[in-house]
Design a protein around this motif. Structure first.
Motif, PDB file in Angstrom:
ATOM      1  N   LYS A  79       2.050  37.580  22.118  1.00 43.65           N
ATOM      2  CA  LYS A  79       1.671  38.432  20.986  1.00 43.65           C
ATOM      3  C   LYS A  79       1.193  37.580  19.808  1.00 43.65           C
ATOM      4  O   LYS A  79       0.179  37.877  19.158  1.00 43.65           O
ATOM      5  N   LEU A  80       1.926  36.511  19.516  1.00 40.86           N
ATOM      6  CA  LEU A  80       1.558  35.637  18.414  1.00 40.86           C
ATOM      7  C   LEU A  80       0.201  34.991  18.658  1.00 40.86           C
ATOM      8  O   LEU A  80      -0.679  34.982  17.785  1.00 40.86           O
ATOM      9  N   GLY A  81       0.030  34.435  19.847  1.00 42.54           N
ATOM     10  CA  GLY A  81      -1.219  33.753  20.157  1.00 42.54           C
ATOM     11  C   GLY A  81      -2.428  34.653  20.069  1.00 42.54           C
ATOM     12  O   GLY A  81      -3.478  34.261  19.544  1.00 42.54           O
ATOM     13  N   HIS A  82      -2.304  35.889  20.583  1.00 43.56           N
ATOM     14  CA  HIS A  82      -3.419  36.825  20.510  1.00 43.56           C
ATOM     15  C   HIS A  82      -3.749  37.206  19.074  1.00 43.56           C
ATOM     16  O   HIS A  82      -4.881  37.628  18.777  1.00 43.56           O
ATOM     17  N   ALA A  83      -2.775  37.070  18.169  1.00 46.55           N
ATOM     18  CA  ALA A  83      -3.017  37.346  16.748  1.00 46.55           C
ATOM     19  C   ALA A  83      -3.507  36.112  15.997  1.00 46.55           C
ATOM     20  O   ALA A  83      -3.670  36.162  14.779  1.00 46.55           O
ATOM     21  N   GLY A  84      -3.733  35.012  16.725  1.00 49.82           N
ATOM     22  CA  GLY A  84      -4.205  33.784  16.093  1.00 49.82           C
ATOM     23  C   GLY A  84      -3.113  32.968  15.443  1.00 49.82           C
ATOM     24  O   GLY A  84      -3.393  32.126  14.586  1.00 49.82           O
ATOM     25  N   ILE A  85      -1.869  33.186  15.839  1.00 57.37           N
ATOM     26  CA  ILE A  85      -0.727  32.477  15.256  1.00 57.37           C
ATOM     27  C   ILE A  85      -0.193  31.484  16.283  1.00 57.37           C
ATOM     28  O   ILE A  85       0.243  31.871  17.370  1.00 57.37           O
ATOM     29  N   ALA A  86      -0.253  30.207  15.953  1.00 55.31           N
ATOM     30  CA  ALA A  86       0.190  29.147  16.852  1.00 55.31           C
ATOM     31  C   ALA A  86       1.713  29.050  16.850  1.00 55.31           C
ATOM     32  O   ALA A  86       2.390  29.547  15.945  1.00 55.31           O
ATOM     33  N   VAL A  87       2.228  28.366  17.865  1.00 49.72           N
ATOM     34  CA  VAL A  87       3.676  28.236  18.038  1.00 49.72           C
ATOM     35  C   VAL A  87       4.078  26.766  18.068  1.00 49.72           C
ATOM     36  O   VAL A  87       3.499  25.965  18.804  1.00 49.72           O
ATOM     37  N   ASP A  88       5.045  26.444  17.237  1.00 50.74           N
ATOM     38  CA  ASP A  88       5.763  25.166  17.274  1.00 50.74           C
ATOM     39  C   ASP A  88       7.033  25.463  18.053  1.00 50.74           C
ATOM     40  O   ASP A  88       7.963  26.080  17.523  1.00 50.74           O
ATOM     41  N   LEU A  89       7.067  25.075  19.322  1.00 50.04           N
ATOM     42  CA  LEU A  89       8.135  25.512  20.229  1.00 50.04           C
ATOM     43  C   LEU A  89       9.288  24.524  20.236  1.00 50.04           C
ATOM     44  O   LEU A  89       9.093  23.321  20.457  1.00 50.04           O
ATOM     45  N   ALA A  90      10.486  25.029  20.009  1.00 51.70           N
ATOM     46  CA  ALA A  90      11.676  24.176  19.960  1.00 51.70           C
ATOM     47  C   ALA A  90      12.182  23.868  21.359  1.00 51.70           C
ATOM     48  O   ALA A  90      11.999  24.644  22.305  1.00 51.70           O
ATOM     49  N   SER A  91      12.845  22.737  21.489  1.00 54.20           N
ATOM     50  CA  SER A  91      13.514  22.400  22.751  1.00 54.20           C
ATOM     51  C   SER A  91      14.776  23.231  22.938  1.00 54.20           C
ATOM     52  O   SER A  91      15.342  23.252  24.033  1.00 54.20           O
ATOM     53  N   ALA A  92      15.212  23.920  21.892  1.00 50.80           N
ATOM     54  CA  ALA A  92      16.330  24.884  21.925  1.00 50.80           C
ATOM     55  C   ALA A  92      17.685  24.248  22.151  1.00 50.80           C
ATOM     56  O   ALA A  92      18.657  24.939  22.455  1.00 50.80           O
ATOM     57  N   THR A  93      17.791  22.935  21.967  1.00 46.41           N
ATOM     58  CA  THR A  93      19.039  22.232  22.276  1.00 46.41           C
ATOM     59  C   THR A  93      19.971  22.075  21.082  1.00 46.41           C
ATOM     60  O   THR A  93      21.027  21.446  21.204  1.00 46.41           O
ATOM     61  N   ALA A  94      19.612  22.635  19.933  1.00 44.22           N
ATOM     62  CA  ALA A  94      20.380  22.376  18.711  1.00 44.22           C
ATOM     63  C   ALA A  94      21.803  22.921  18.780  1.00 44.22           C
ATOM     64  O   ALA A  94      22.714  22.364  18.163  1.00 44.22           O
TER      65      ALA A  94
END
Length: 696
Positions: A79-94
């Motif tokens: 959904k974000l990408g189709h709206a032109g919004i990029a993603v900084d994706l976390a490794s989720a290990t925090a």
């Protein structure tokens, strides 16, 4: 010196032009899916083009060991990408899930008394645990394999704020790792004994197995300062080693995607050696939260300048700041009108090419529900969201006008900061507990700003010796290499200002003998036999010293007993004869080689430094301070293109009254937040909390 990784910056989505990245932490897993579309509508309205996703989502992504649920994350990223919004994706290990810590309680860190940090918050894992590392890297591999070809993921957000809550661990895992760290650093146990001065108090060790972390030794006792300093170095390195393991696995599977982790650089944020960590990221990113009160603007500018120094003037990423109040102080003050936009532009002016917040939508539950966000509890119809939209428009305009590709202009003055000097001055057995390293660089930065000079804050490993004038403010540790840099810098014509508590000890916290400041005594031209701390915790003690230049010293003074024949005394102390301080030199300047070195032998504070600067700089032969009325009313920052084709001037009002500032003849006013051009267009008037940005 460690090799720095090649600088790599997150690239725009396919077909998009480069933009200043703008957005924040996004936690869609905290909300029902019907909210997601409204989020994207509002993001589009605000000009958001990037969000960080998945930072605390381990339990959602891997609800049970080995079972992964990427469906929800796929849907929101799509959904974000189709709206032109990029993603900084976390490794989720925090933050590890409950199933992991219940199955493996041995991953939980221990404090210096041996108490175990229980799950229930975040960062309850120990960085030296081989068990936790295996689970974390397994998750990293699953994340990387699943998203390696996703076109909307432009960067990896590795971990989150390492060491915010687990900086120190005293477990058996940590003990074994500390022993190995010492073996690698020193080679032999005798070298460790020498570094730690173990001949004192019969602490000599025969083998690396006898090394233990600085655990509880009894209330009121004193830990070995060499061991404590090395444990702080080790703790920074242990977390860095864990980060590198995550980074390298992600990079192996997704080699084209840049990686970062968010630092916590601030004036008082000295937990990890972020300059050392700066070698290990593809681009530097930072989390910064404002200091309430009168130092708000200056501390922010100081911290942003230090971040720029850590980034070596490459673009850097403001990963988190706040739209308003935070939730974690005893009193969580709101931001004043105008500060949301102004604060963001402070970071931008200092070299940030990304402005992001914690977080996008304010939580309705959990520990951070009162932490403000881009979309507050009040919703779209709120001043905060209107300011968020205003800022988004400003960033788009500045990008269109060519700000991307410019860097923070190099100042003529560098103020040096050193993480390890701060760590050493934190020991409980020092001349005074009222003096630490970190406060002095901030005071000098602010005092210089009061005189119209915006200094660069440069880490000790940085290129400070290429500046016209350098301030070494209470840089307690100076090893032979940096002492040599000081000597060579001044000898070839540099102008140096060194202060009290500089050059006292080497990298092992061994005192340089022969009188202070032992390692650069010849450069500054003074010899100090004894410190004279100042305080009022006992009746009749000396709590201040008046100087002949009208300033006042507090907390700390040097008893300077001799001055080099060619040195000049600029100010001395006025005190009762019985104190032994009457007539003692306080500020001096010495010719050395082709350069000059000033020495400030006491803590003057921001106001005292600012008052002393005109005479001090004149004696150094430096034409840096602006003596016009109101020179310090505005913080002036410039970003320039490498080829000189564009320059952007940022003007920030430092006062509580309107300030009118002339504009360069060829300047075009682009952004005026709580500001406006005068009728003739030759100047701009900036209200309190206002900012103006002009291009020439």
């Amino acid at each position: 010196m460690a090799q720095r990784r090649e600088f790599r910056w997150p690239q725009p989505l396919e077909g998009d032009e480069p933009r200043i990245w703008y957005g924040g932490d996004y936690n869609p897993d905290q909300w029902p899916e019907e909210v997601w579309d409204d989020d994207i509508r509002l993001m589009t309205k605000a000009g958001v083009n990037l969000v960080s996703v998945g930072i605390f989502s381990w339990a959602k992504i891997e609800p049970r060991e080995g079972e992964y649920d990427f469906d929800w994350l796929d849907r929101i990223i799509d959904k974000l990408g189709h709206a032109g919004i990029a993603v900084d994706l976390a490794s989720a290990t925090a933050s590890p899930p409950m199933w992991l810590t219940q199955a493996h309680p041995e991953v939980l860190w221990q404090d210096y008394r041996g108490d175990v940090c229980q799950p229930g918050a975040r960062q309850h894992w120990r960085p030296t645990s081989p068990v936790f590392r295996e689970y974390a890297l397994t998750l990293c591999r699953a994340m990387a394999e699943h998203y390696k070809d996703n076109p909307y993921v432009v960067a990896w957000h590795v971990g989150n704020e390492y060491g915010c809550h687990n900086r120190f661990d005293y477990s058996d895992d940590a003990q074994r790792a500390f022993q190995e760290w010492c073996r690698e650093r020193y080679g032999t146990i005798e070298a460790v004994n020498d570094a730690w001065g173990t001949a004192f108090w019969a602490q000599r060790m025969n083998d690396f197995s006898e090394i233990v972390p600085p655990r509880f030794i009894g209330d009121g006792n004193f830990m070995n300062p060499g061991k404590l300093l090395d444990f702080k170095r080790f703790s920074s390195d242990a977390l860095k080693t864990f980060y590198i393991a995550e980074r390298d696995l992600l990079a192996e599977i997704t080699p084209g995607r840049p990686l970062t982790t968010n630092f916590m650089v601030s004036a008082a944020g000295t937990g990890l050696d972020y300059d050392d960590w700066g070698n290990e990221v593809d681009f530097v990113s930072n989390d910064h939260y404002f200091t309430p009160g009168e130092s708000h603007l200056d501390e922010m500018a100081y911290s942003a300048s230090l971040t720029d120094g850590i980034a070596r003037k490459n673009p850097w990423f403001l990963m988190e700041n706040s739209t308003g109040a935070v939730n974690w102080r005893r009193i969580n003050y709101r931001k004043e009108p105008g500060q949301l936009v102004r604060d963001a532009l402070v970071h931008l002016s200092m070299g940030a090419d990304a402005i992001c917040y914690f977080q996008w939508r304010q939580s309705k539950a959990g520990a951070e529900k009162f932490h403000t966000a881009m979309v507050p509890h009040a919703g779209e119809d709120s001043q905060d969201f209107r300011d968020v939209c205003e800022l988004g428009a400003d960033l788009r305009l500045l990008a269109d006008e060519g700000l991307i590709g410019t860097r923070l202009a190099k100042s003529k003055v560098a103020v040096v900061f050193d993480y390890e000097s701060q760590w050493a001055t934190e020991h409980t057995a020092t001349p005074t507990q009222n003096v630490h390293h970190w406060t002095e660089p901030l005071d000098w930065f602010r005092a210089l700003a009061d005189r119209g000079v915006t200094a660069d804050v440069v880490p000790i490993r940085g290129d400070w010796d290429t500046y016209d004038t350098v301030v070494l403010p209470s840089v307690y540790l100076l090893d032979e290499a940096n002492s040599g840099r000081v000597r060579d810098y001044v000898k070839r014509g540099g102008r140096l200002i060194a202060t009290y508590y500089t050059g006292i000890a080497d990298e092992k916290d061994h005192i340089w003998l022969g009188g202070y400041p032992g390692s650069i005594r010849d450069v500054v031209g003074v010899r100090i036999e004894e410190f004279a701390p100042l305080g009022d915790d006992h009746d009749g003690t000396l709590d201040h010293l008046d100087l002949t230049n009208g300033t006042v010293a507090h907390d700390f003074a040097d008893w300077i007993t001799s001055v080099a024949p060619g040195a000049r005394v600029l100010a001395s102390y006025r005190a009762d004869p019985w104190t032994g301080m009457d007539g003692v030199p306080a500020i001096t300047v010495n010719d050395y080689g082709d350069g000059r070195a000033a020495y400030v032998g006491c803590r003057l504070g921001r106001d005292g430094i600012a008052a002393s600067l005109p005479d001090l700089l004149a004696a150094l032969g430096v034409d840096a301070a602006d003596e016009t009325d109101g020179a310090g009313d505005v913080l002036r920052v410039e970003r320039v293109a490498d080829d000189g084709t564009a320059a952007f001037t940022f003007l920030f009002n430092r006062t509580h009254h309107p300030v009118t500032v002339p504009l360069d003849e060829d300047a075009t006013l682009l952004v005026a937040s709580l500001a406006g051009a005068t009728d003739d267009g030759a100047a701009v008037t900036i209200a309190p909390n206002g900012v103006a940005v002009a291009r020439r």
